[in-house]
Scaffold this motif. Structure first.
Motif, short mmCIF file in Angstrom:
data_model
loop_
_atom_site.label_atom_id
_atom_site.label_comp_id
_atom_site.label_asym_id
_atom_site.label_seq_id
_atom_site.Cartn_x
_atom_site.Cartn_y
_atom_site.Cartn_z
N VAL A 287 0.22 -10.69 3.19
CA VAL A 287 0.73 -10.09 2.02
C VAL A 287 1.31 -8.92 1.76
N LYS A 288 0.47 -7.95 2.31
CA LYS A 288 0.89 -6.32 2.54
C LYS A 288 2.08 -6.10 3.50
N THR A 289 2.52 -6.96 4.24
CA THR A 289 3.84 -6.97 5.14
C THR A 289 5.01 -7.77 4.40
N HIS A 290 4.77 -8.33 3.45
CA HIS A 290 5.84 -9.18 2.88
C HIS A 290 5.83 -8.79 1.15
N LEU A 291 5.99 -7.52 0.99
CA LEU A 291 5.97 -7.05 -0.50
C LEU A 291 7.13 -7.29 -1.30
N LYS A 292 8.23 -7.51 -0.72
CA LYS A 292 9.50 -7.84 -1.17
C LYS A 292 9.88 -9.30 -1.18
N ALA A 293 9.04 -10.15 -1.08
CA ALA A 293 9.15 -11.67 -0.95
C ALA A 293 8.49 -12.37 -2.17
N LYS A 294 9.00 -13.57 -2.39
CA LYS A 294 8.36 -14.32 -3.22
C LYS A 294 7.27 -15.44 -2.69
N ILE A 295 5.94 -15.22 -2.90
CA ILE A 295 5.08 -16.03 -2.00
C ILE A 295 4.38 -16.82 -2.81
N ARG A 306 -9.22 -18.48 -8.13
CA ARG A 306 -9.92 -17.34 -9.08
C ARG A 306 -10.46 -16.17 -8.20
N PHE A 307 -11.26 -16.58 -7.30
CA PHE A 307 -11.72 -15.32 -6.43
C PHE A 307 -10.78 -14.61 -5.42
N LEU A 308 -9.56 -15.45 -5.00
CA LEU A 308 -8.79 -14.80 -4.36
C LEU A 308 -7.84 -13.60 -5.51
N PHE A 309 -7.66 -14.29 -6.62
CA PHE A 309 -6.62 -13.63 -7.62
C PHE A 309 -7.60 -12.29 -7.96
N GLU A 310 -9.02 -12.45 -8.38
CA GLU A 310 -9.71 -11.15 -8.76
C GLU A 310 -9.89 -10.23 -7.80
N THR A 311 -10.24 -10.62 -6.26
CA THR A 311 -10.38 -9.52 -5.11
C THR A 311 -9.18 -9.08 -5.07
N PHE A 312 -8.08 -9.64 -4.64
CA PHE A 312 -6.90 -9.32 -4.27
C PHE A 312 -6.30 -8.29 -5.40
N LYS A 313 -6.53 -8.44 -6.60
CA LYS A 313 -6.03 -7.74 -7.66
C LYS A 313 -6.88 -6.42 -7.83
N THR A 314 -8.04 -6.40 -7.33
CA THR A 314 -8.85 -5.17 -7.16
C THR A 314 -8.24 -4.13 -5.91
N LEU A 315 -8.00 -4.89 -4.93
CA LEU A 315 -7.69 -4.28 -3.82
C LEU A 315 -6.20 -3.75 -4.01
N HIS A 316 -5.45 -4.04 -4.79
CA HIS A 316 -3.88 -3.72 -4.95
C HIS A 316 -3.20 -3.62 -3.71
N PRO A 317 -2.72 -4.98 -3.31
CA PRO A 317 -1.77 -5.22 -2.32
C PRO A 317 -0.43 -4.43 -2.35
#
Length: 768
Positions: A287-295, A306-317
């Motif tokens: 995700v960090k290397t594809h910031l200009k893509a739709k994934i 839910r776990f992926l969304f909450e943790t990645f949201k806190t880590l701010h990719p």
């Protein structure tokens, strides 16, 4: 002067003539349209203008910018216009929705369907999101028609739908909600239905919707046209028979049967071998290397999403994050799909609820964090990109144990996929960050535990054991990769794994005995708090907890029993039934104190604890044997007989014989229970008579009923009065209530004002 008012009679005749001419013109158009449909050949069409369709449908297609026919539309639409049953299979994103909506509109138009004819066409979809998408396309291409259409899905007001459903000509629905209306809506009639459409038919006809579809078909007429469409179509005779279709008369259409691949040609597919504990690190680096893509990221359960969304949201990719799963409310699901469709750069974590039929524009990457349950699910997942001859890419993450079986299944389905390796420079570990989040936030820790259990369950319930190997899951390493301080308990482990763990613990104990280690050190129990405090990660543990560890090491073994120590009472109960009955009798006697067995020095036991222990032991006699449960695809538990087929049931004998045998066993069991109940009732009556006799003897002997012990016995044995135990009101006082009970006055009815004043004075003086 001439009368210039219009002649009403002439105007009425003129309008009647115009209506008659319009009806004749419409009848001629319908005859001409029927002639064109009968003489039409599929090879003659390349655009929608070449099809034998009505003007209203042609206007809707043109205004919706549908001009060119796809491969499945060239073959399916002409056959459906001629009234044939169709089994349509085509690649994802090939235009199957238009292939069944155009015949649907044309069939109703040629039958001159009106709002008074009731329901004419029914479209069934497995998911709400797909049903919403089909309804939107229907509104676009059917805008010139006068049919009434409705969307019937879960998550909306049932009563509002029930009031309007009887006036609709076309329904787009999900299986569960439409069956609810068929059973409950009084004015909902389906006897005139002309067409039944099943989109994503392979999903609707599987185990999850089998009973629902069978119940829906029972409400529909047999003389109807049925269309089944999917990217991976079923041709089994049993599924077709359930829908009143004959394999001989139903026409099977596959637009890409001769194709070398089951997926779109513009789709580039890759897979990577990644250990399970490293999957989140790989995903975050991707995700960090594809910031200009739709994934679009697929996981196996809603708790993982839910776990992926909450943790990645806190880590701010650095990319907008969204999540979509079946446990969300309907309004939230619609909002997420709309926002993701409008976004240019975003990452959506979702379950297989978004794997079928949904058309998200311009998706660049489809990432499958967890392996799909089969090759068909893989085809549906990757079909969210490279739609309508566009390009796209997909990435499948497999563990080493899953790779061999999954690649073999994909090769059998003609899925071209290449292996890639991820550069070490692109990897970034987030294990320490997840540990910090779980330590600081109890909510994220709870989500991590649920995600761990749900992933293990998703692997455990899979049918293909060559791909999904539950025993090969590294539980401790996977829990650590989620940032959890310990491995959550799993209640559905296999017997072999439980046996291996038991043998491993016994072998460890035997090794300690042979090596001559201290027995006291061997008996120590390590808890999850010990494992958490022993970590050397400075980012997770604060200085306060590090000082606690140092103080415990310096203090020695004197305070070991003081911190979080639990004292348990182990009471040895006799297995003799006679002793049980005597103990229960002794418990009821006043002044009884249970005596501990010799060798136990934990202190006295209360009467309540002893009585509870005896009652639990007595109830074990009536407890039934343990039953085995199985889990379905949704993770719900069921008894074994619910999965039993008719052939397996008949092996045990005829149904009448099994019923008679069951009733005879139950009759014997109930007779035994009745005997025990009668004995208990008899003993209670004897005990009541004995107590009554003793009380009469004490009264005749002249015992002092005012003594403390006698009062206690009488209070225990006397029946409870209605007024006993009644609490005083907040405004009442003890003195006033007593005075109110003892002092009573007889007062005549006051007639004058003087009488009322005197009565008031008397009452005031009495209350003082």
């Amino acid at each position: 002067m001439a009368d210039r008012r219009p002649n009403k009679k002439k105007t009425f005749v003129k309008k009647a003539n115009e209506k008659q001419l319009r009806r004749e013109r419409d009848a001629n158009e319908l005859k001409e349209l029927a002639t064109r449909v009968a003489a039409f050949a599929p090879k003659d069409a390349s655009k929608f203008d070449d099809l034998p369709i009505s003007k209203n449908t042609a206007i809707g297609l043109k205004q919706s910018h549908f001009t060119t026919l796809t491969d499945i539309q060239k073959v399916a639409i002409p056959s459906a216009l001629k009234g044939r049953d169709i089994l349509g299979a085509a690649k994802t994103g090939s235009g199957k929705t238009i292939a069944f909506l155009v015949p649907l509109l044309e069939i109703l138009y040629r039958n001159q369907w009106t709002q008074y004819d009731g329901l004419g066409a029914l479209v069934v979809s497995p998911t709400r999101e797909l049903a919403i998408q089909i309804f939107d396309v229907l509104r676009k291409i059917g805008r010139a028609h006068s049919f009434s259409a409705g969307l019937v899905i879960g998550g909306k007001d049932v009563q509002v739908e029930r009031d309007r459903i009887s006036r609709l000509n076309i329904l787009v629905c999900t299986p569960g909600r439409i069956l609810q209306h068929m059973d409950q809506a009084a004015g909902f009639e389906t006897g005139n239905l002309k067409m039944l459409v099943l989109d994503e038919a392979d999903r609707i006809l599987d185990m999850g919707f089998r009973k629902t579809i069978d119940a829906i078909v029972q409400h529909l007429p047999k003389e109807r046209q049925t269309l089944l469409f999917s990217a991976t179509q079923t041709q089994t005779v049993s599924d077709l028979a359930r829908l009143s279709l004959s394999p001989k008369t139903a026409e099977y259409i596959s637009a890409h049967e001769e194709s070398t691949a089951s997926t779109p040609s513009g789709l580039l597919q890759y897979y990577v071998i990644s250990p399970l504990p490293e999957k989140l690190d790989t995903l975050f680096g991707f995700v960090k290397t594809h910031l200009k893509a739709k994934i679009l990221v697929f996981a196996s359960s809603s708790k993982q999403v839910r776990f992926l969304f909450e943790t990645f949201k806190t880590l701010h990719p650095g990319i907008p994050l969204m999540h979509l799963h079946g446990r969300q409310k309907q309004a939230a699901r619609i909002d997420v799909t709309d926002r993701f469709s409008e976004s240019k750069n975003a990452c959506l974590f979702c379950t297989d609820i978004a794997a079928r039929g949904l058309d998200f524009p311009a998706i660049d990457w489809v990432v499958q964090l967890d392996a799909p349950e089969d090759a068909d699910t893989y085809i549906h997942r990757v079909g969210r990109t490279a739609r309508f001859e566009s390009t796209g890419r997909s990435l499948l993450m497999l563990t080493l144990s899953e790779s061999e079986g999954m690649l073999a299944r994909l090769a059998a389905k003609k899925v071209p996929i290449e292996k890639i390796t991820i550069k070490e420079s692109k990897k970034r570990t987030i294990k320490t960050d997840l540990q910090a989040l779980c330590f600081k936030s109890p909510e994220i820790k709870y989500l991590g535990q649920k995600a761990f259990v749900s992933y293990c369950r998703s692997v455990f319930i899979q049918k293909d054991r060559e791909i999904f190997k539950f025993d090969d899951i590294p539980f401790e390493e996977y829990a650590q990769s989620l940032g959890l301080p310990g491995t959550p308990q799993i209640k559905f482990q296999t017997k072999n794994q439980a046996k291996q763990r038991k043998n491993a613990s016994q072998s460890a104990v035997s090794d300690d005995d042979e090596s001559g280690h201290d027995m006291k050190a061997k008996a120590e129990v390590r808890t999850k708090y010990d494992r958490m405090f022993e970590r050397q990660n400075q980012n997770v543990l604060s200085n306060h907890y590090m000082n606690m560890i140092q103080d415990e090491k310096a203090g020695g073994e004197e305070d070991d029993d003081g911190f979080m120590a639990i004292k348990r009472h182990n009471h040895k109960l006799s297995d003799d039934s006679d002793s049980d009955s005597t103990d229960e009798k002794n418990l009821q006697e006043p002044g009884f104190k249970p005596v501990l067995p010799i060798g136990i020095e934990d202190g006295p036991v209360s009467r309540r604890q002893a009585k509870a222990a005896l009652s639990k032991k007595a109830m074990l006699k009536h407890k039934s044997n343990p039953t085995k449960l199985l889990f379905d695809d949704d993770g719900n538990s069921h008894a074994l007989y619910e999965f039993e087929q008719e052939e397996d049931f008949n092996k045990h004998g005829k149904a009448e014989d099994q019923k008679a045998e069951f009733l005879s066993k139950e009759e014997v069991r109930m007779q035994e229970i009745d005997v025990l109940d009668k004995e208990v009732a008899r003993s209670k009556r004897k005990e009541a008579k004995r107590r009554q006799k003793e009380r009469l003897e004490r009264e005749l002997a002249g015992e002092n009923s005012e003594s403390e012990e006698g009062v206690e016995e009488i209070e225990e044995e006397a029946p409870v009065q209605k007024d006993r135990g009644k609490r005083k009101k907040w405004f009442e006082e003890e003195g006033k209530t007593k005075r109110a009970k003892t002092q009573e006055m007889e007062i005549a009815q006051p007639t004058t004002l003087d009488d009322l004043e005197s009565l008031t004075l008397r009452l005031m003086s009495a209350n003082k």
